[in-house]
Design a protein around this motif. Sequence first.
Motif, PDB file in Angstrom:
ATOM      1  N   SER A 138     -46.019 -26.427  15.083  1.00 19.33           N
ATOM      2  CA  SER A 138     -45.830 -25.682  16.335  1.00 19.33           C
ATOM      3  C   SER A 138     -44.447 -25.951  16.914  1.00 19.33           C
ATOM      4  N   SER A 141     -41.899 -23.989  14.912  1.00 27.28           N
ATOM      5  CA  SER A 141     -41.949 -22.566  15.266  1.00 27.28           C
ATOM      6  C   SER A 141     -41.353 -22.326  16.643  1.00 27.28           C
ATOM      7  N   GLY A 142     -41.623 -23.269  17.574  1.00 27.28           N
ATOM      8  CA  GLY A 142     -41.070 -23.137  18.921  1.00 27.28           C
ATOM      9  C   GLY A 142     -39.556 -23.221  18.934  1.00 27.28           C
ATOM     10  N   GLN A 144     -37.602 -22.285  16.566  1.00 29.28           N
ATOM     11  CA  GLN A 144     -37.106 -21.004  16.044  1.00 29.28           C
ATOM     12  C   GLN A 144     -37.235 -19.884  17.075  1.00 29.28           C
ATOM     13  N   GLN A 145     -38.404 -19.810  17.702  1.00 27.54           N
ATOM     14  CA  GLN A 145     -38.643 -18.732  18.657  1.00 27.54           C
ATOM     15  C   GLN A 145     -37.672 -18.798  19.833  1.00 27.54           C
ATOM     16  N   THR A 266     -44.998 -22.561  22.898  1.00 23.69           N
ATOM     17  CA  THR A 266     -44.306 -21.369  22.393  1.00 23.69           C
ATOM     18  C   THR A 266     -44.507 -21.235  20.889  1.00 23.69           C
ATOM     19  N   GLY A 267     -44.421 -22.361  20.191  1.00 24.94           N
ATOM     20  CA  GLY A 267     -44.618 -22.337  18.744  1.00 24.94           C
ATOM     21  C   GLY A 267     -46.038 -21.999  18.351  1.00 24.94           C
ATOM     22  N   GLU A 269     -48.062 -20.132  19.992  1.00 24.16           N
ATOM     23  CA  GLU A 269     -48.280 -18.707  20.265  1.00 24.16           C
ATOM     24  C   GLU A 269     -47.478 -17.809  19.327  1.00 24.16           C
ATOM     25  N   ASN A 270     -46.461 -18.363  18.702  1.00 24.76           N
ATOM     26  CA  ASN A 270     -45.598 -17.579  17.813  1.00 24.76           C
ATOM     27  C   ASN A 270     -45.427 -18.296  16.474  1.00 24.76           C
ATOM     28  N   ARG A 272     -44.983 -19.464  12.805  1.00 23.85           N
ATOM     29  CA  ARG A 272     -44.225 -18.922  11.672  1.00 23.85           C
ATOM     30  C   ARG A 272     -44.503 -19.767  10.435  1.00 23.85           C
TER      31      ARG A 272
END
Length: 732
Positions: A138, A141-142, A144-145, A266-267, A269-270, A272
């Motif tokens: 997570s 991913s966060g 990156q987002q 954030t990660g 929820e998004n 990757r």
Amino acid sequence: MAVNVLLAAVAALAAVPVLIVSLLLLDALIFLAVPSGFWSLFLDTKPASVALPGTADPEKGHGPVHRSAGSPDKLMMRAHDGVKTLWDNFDFGAKISPDAPCLGHRNPGGGKQSDGRPAKASAYVWQSYSEVKQAALSFGSGLQQLELVPEVDELEGGVKLRPLAMFLKNCTEWIIAELGLFSISGCTVPIYETLGEENVSHVLSQTACKTVVCKAAEAVKVAQAVGSTPSIKAIVLVGGDADGAAAAACKEAGLALHTFEEVLETGAENARDPLPPSDADVATFCYTSGTTGPPKGAVLTHRNVVSTCAAVNLVARIDRRDAHLSYLPLAHVFERCVVHAALGNGACIGFSQGDPRLIPDDLKCLRPTMFPSVPRLLNRMHDKVLSGAAKSPLKNFLLTAALAHKGLRLRKAQIPTHWLWDRVIFKAVKKAMGLDRCRILLSGSAPLAPHVLQFLRCVLAPAQVVEGYGATENCAGVTVQVSMTLGDVGPPLRHNEIKLVSVEEMGYRWNDTKHETRGKNIDCEGRGEVWVRGHNVFPGYYKMEDATKDALTEDGWIQTGDVGLWLTNGALKIIDRKKNIFKLSQGEYIAAEKIEETYTQAELVQQAFVYGDSFQHCLVAIVYPDPEALAAWAKSNKPDLDTKDGQAVSDCKELNAAIMDQIKAAARGAKLHGFEICKAIHVAAEAFSEDNGLLTPTFKLKRPIAKKHFADQIDAMYAGLEGSLKHSVKDD
């Protein structure tokens, strides 16, 4: 009848102490009387390293290449075929221990204790491997987002850099952030507290980091440094108030502020897919403390760290039952390698509370089974046990007897355990230290005094207590002891090879067969500068091509600057430094000439010789006063001092204090670190010169001669300093 039985029982009980004492005396007499050669019949006396045939180059002064006797034909790269990177390493650990404890912390207690320390913290609270893996994914991913780790550079071979600065003490968030970064092929840029504001700016600017993970206090420092580090755009705040002082400082500096939890959410929820790295990708930077100029950023790849973890674990044998207390700074590669070795084998890691005074309490709470440490802490443990026993004559007698008896068995036969002393003396000592479950203690970063090493082996038996040798540039892992010898650092680990190169100007040659130490000649199989090559050796310093060329040869050997010798048992022994740079016991590097130049800026100082070694935590200095400044000072402060009488000048306490004050002022003016300021000085009775053998014809200080010349004064200064190790320079 009953009376007779009772009397017989009393007599039998009375005979027990006599029997025990008799058995102890018999045991000691056996080991005193039987020569060491007899006991060696029961020991593995095969050399722990082997010299590869045909690898010596006598014309160049290069000795043969030595490798571990356990793997002479091939250098080890990894422990398992599928584990090539540190993300693979963690994933392997998570698969074998998915529900087992992984990372733990202690919640702080409220209020304070009577001595002013914080109230006792809670028991360890754990996150499982599965939970940590999900958090890491997570976080990656966060990042990156939120576009917090953009690509900033491309190295040779297409290696891309996506750096994230880590400016905080050891904690669960540190490891989760690093693992999350590895899941997207990023790399960490750790920053430790002693770097100083100017050097922190240098590190952040050179690596072009966009984001810093830190706590509130460090966030304010970073915000204040934005003017000199324009690449910084964001802060990820750990454990702080997003509306507090850090938020205000970030707002004023134009920095985006994200909490650690926000990045995780954030990660989540998004999410990757991971973008795992290759083994040639950069895993981390490790910056030096900048003793001879700006800090140098050692680039360490995944291959460097993974191979080191694998090789060290052949000695440590870490598994999922183990527990590690993380208190050594994660900004240093030694602790990072230990942590990743633990993660790759499913062990649990508990973090200290961040206060050195609370480490003993953390040890008792966690009761670790593995304890990598450094000489400074181990010296304190040694002193605390002995000073505690000294308060009771009986305890002191028993501890002294137990240490002497077990020490004899260790020296003669390498037998660490004892049928009585381990039960009645050392069991309680281990428990009081929080090391009653410890099965391996590894000392690194600086040499451990032999008597402290022997003490720990006696106390912690049957635990394996060993020393290792390495540096940042070789991932902190070059050698580790495999037997209970003293004074050496063991054979090469299986992922690297070593050779000794003659240092003619110092009288060390690759084919030497004798070495004088402590007034005795010992057999050896070559002396020289230690060169290391293997999967652990770094590719170079970041954006410092000249420094890289100075450190690495074209065929991949790193020139360590340490001088060593091969013992006949195949172990390496470090005996000197080729350069005038050395370590203190806490691992800080000292550039003696730079410090001496600063000291001689003091009005009263004409010449200075700074001394320190890896057994001590501070510096001392020998100084010779400037004659004119001395005369002026004496006229105003000590009219009765005969400035022509060297001994009188040397003995003058007022002069000593005045010089010390001036040295401190000069050091502050030059912005020296605290560890670069000497804690004691001796005023020499005569100047350093060619005539007394202390200077070369070009007026350079002969350090080995100066050390020998002033040995008594150096020993006396350390003896008068609190916390200094009782170690004579005459024994070196």
